[in-house]
Design an enzyme around this catalytic site. Structure first.
Site, PDB file in Angstrom:
ATOM      1  N   HIS A 104       0.825  -1.233   0.000  1.00  0.00           N
ATOM      2  CA  HIS A 104       0.000   0.000   0.000  1.00  0.00           C
ATOM      3  C   HIS A 104       0.852   1.273   0.000  1.00  0.00           C
ATOM      4  O   HIS A 104       0.309   2.376  -0.158  1.00  0.00           O
ATOM      5  CB  HIS A 104      -0.931   0.034   1.215  1.00  0.00           C
ATOM      6  CG  HIS A 104      -1.936  -1.071   1.234  1.00  0.00           C
ATOM      7  ND1 HIS A 104      -2.799  -1.312   0.181  1.00  0.00           N
ATOM      8  CD2 HIS A 104      -2.214  -2.030   2.168  1.00  0.00           C
ATOM      9  CE1 HIS A 104      -3.559  -2.364   0.476  1.00  0.00           C
ATOM     10  NE2 HIS A 104      -3.216  -2.818   1.667  1.00  0.00           N
ATOM     11  N   ASP A 136      -2.731 -10.628  -2.302  1.00  0.00           N
ATOM     12  CA  ASP A 136      -3.304 -10.167  -1.043  1.00  0.00           C
ATOM     13  C   ASP A 136      -4.766  -9.806  -1.315  1.00  0.00           C
ATOM     14  O   ASP A 136      -5.112  -9.408  -2.432  1.00  0.00           O
ATOM     15  CB  ASP A 136      -2.535  -8.932  -0.560  1.00  0.00           C
ATOM     16  CG  ASP A 136      -2.916  -8.527   0.842  1.00  0.00           C
ATOM     17  OD1 ASP A 136      -2.216  -8.929   1.787  1.00  0.00           O
ATOM     18  OD2 ASP A 136      -3.916  -7.793   1.006  1.00  0.00           O
ATOM     19  N   HIS A 138      -6.351  -7.311  -0.341  1.00  0.00           N
ATOM     20  CA  HIS A 138      -6.472  -5.862  -0.556  1.00  0.00           C
ATOM     21  C   HIS A 138      -5.703  -5.474  -1.825  1.00  0.00           C
ATOM     22  O   HIS A 138      -4.629  -6.017  -2.081  1.00  0.00           O
ATOM     23  CB  HIS A 138      -5.913  -5.092   0.643  1.00  0.00           C
ATOM     24  CG  HIS A 138      -6.576  -5.447   1.945  1.00  0.00           C
ATOM     25  ND1 HIS A 138      -6.091  -6.439   2.776  1.00  0.00           N
ATOM     26  CD2 HIS A 138      -7.691  -4.947   2.540  1.00  0.00           C
ATOM     27  CE1 HIS A 138      -6.892  -6.535   3.835  1.00  0.00           C
ATOM     28  NE2 HIS A 138      -7.865  -5.652   3.716  1.00  0.00           N
TER      29      HIS A 138
HETATM   30 ZN   LIG Z   1      -4.213  -7.379   2.836  1.00  0.00          ZN
END
Ligand SMILES: [Zn+2]
Length: 269
Positions: A104, A136, A138
């Site tokens: 991220h 992942d 996300h």
């Molecule tokens: Zn994650």
């Protein structure tokens, strides 16, 4: 696959925070019991970080002058070590067992438990034609931002949507996204992965970099995907069947079974 690991990454903890040292410890213990070999690594240098991040971002992480529940202030030595471990894993085609995670973190931003983008730094450092497969749950918004438009890199992500960080709803240029609804079954997940792997193979990369999260697990407290422990073995086998030189970087995964999930994946890779 060799595991690159430094026990120093267990030194910091924020009480009650899901990104805990226990995650890495559990994986370490299970892999050790099952005969995996471990090597250490040096922390990354400032020059390595600047392959990806702005000087301002490096200084911010160094200063600890930031806040937030997602990215509590920590000593820069930990993000530097995580990046160093990931570089070594890329060089040795190993598994970077480390924290904090990285996908991220953008060129000039820290968020979502991430300070420096470990996998991006390792990919830039090696400088090969690389496909990044982000599994992942996300979306790796930081990795996508860093490599958007870079013809030497393909970014392919399977992730839950809607979910944090809310990006990756469509594909753009060299970044291909496969958003999946919460509750998507394992069969659909694996069929989608098949498609994604077709794109990876078609890119003809010299290197495959896997951002591996175990938060697609059906018992993960932070998301709602349905991958089983055996499913991670299937994912490992499918990724391995590409026959590409590959390394793996640990991203998320917050269930107590993370060690077994990781073993299931790595054993089949
Ligand atoms: Zn994650």
């Amino acid at each position: 696959m060799q595991v690159v690991y430094s026990p120093e990454c267990l030194e910091y903890a924020i009480p009650g925070h899901p990104e805990s040292p226990a995650r890495v410890e559990r994986i370490h213990d299970v892999l050790k019991e099952n005969g995996f070999g471990f090597i250490g690594a040096e922390p990354a240098g400032k020059r390595d970080i600047l392959l990806v991040h702005t000087p301002g971002h490096f200084e911010l992480v160094k200063s600890k002058d930031y806040s937030g529940i997602e990215t509590p202030p920590i000593d820069i030595k930990y993000p530097l070590l995580a990046a160093g471990v990931t570089i070594r894993a890329a060089e040795r085609l190993g598994f970077a067992l480390t924290r904090p995670p990285g996908h991220h973190a953008g060129r000039d931003s820290l968020e979502g438990f991430c300070y420096f983008n470990n996998i991006a730094i390792a990919v830039r450092k090696l400088g090969r034609r690389t496909a990044i497969l982000d599994l992942d749950t996300h979306h790796g918004n930081g990795t996508q931002e860093i490599f958007m438009g870079d013809e030497r890199v393909l970014y392919v992500s399977l992730h839950q949507s809607p979910l944090y960080p809310g990006t990756g709803l469509r594909s753009e240029r060299n970044c291909h996204n496969f958003p999946l609804y919460p509750g998507t079954g394992e069969g659909t997940y694996l069929r989608t992965l098949e498609k994604a792997l077709g794109m990876v193979g078609g890119f003809r990369p010299e290197l495959l970099a896997v951002s591996m999260g175990f938060d697609t697990y059906k018992g993960d407290p932070l998301a709602g995907q349905q991958v089983t422990e055996q499913g991670f073995g299937k994912i490992g086998r499918m990724v391995g069947s590409l026959g590409l030189p590959a390394f793996v970087a640990l991203e998320g995964g917050y269930s107590e079974n993370i060690g077994e999930l990781c073993l299931s994946f790595l054993r089949q890779l």
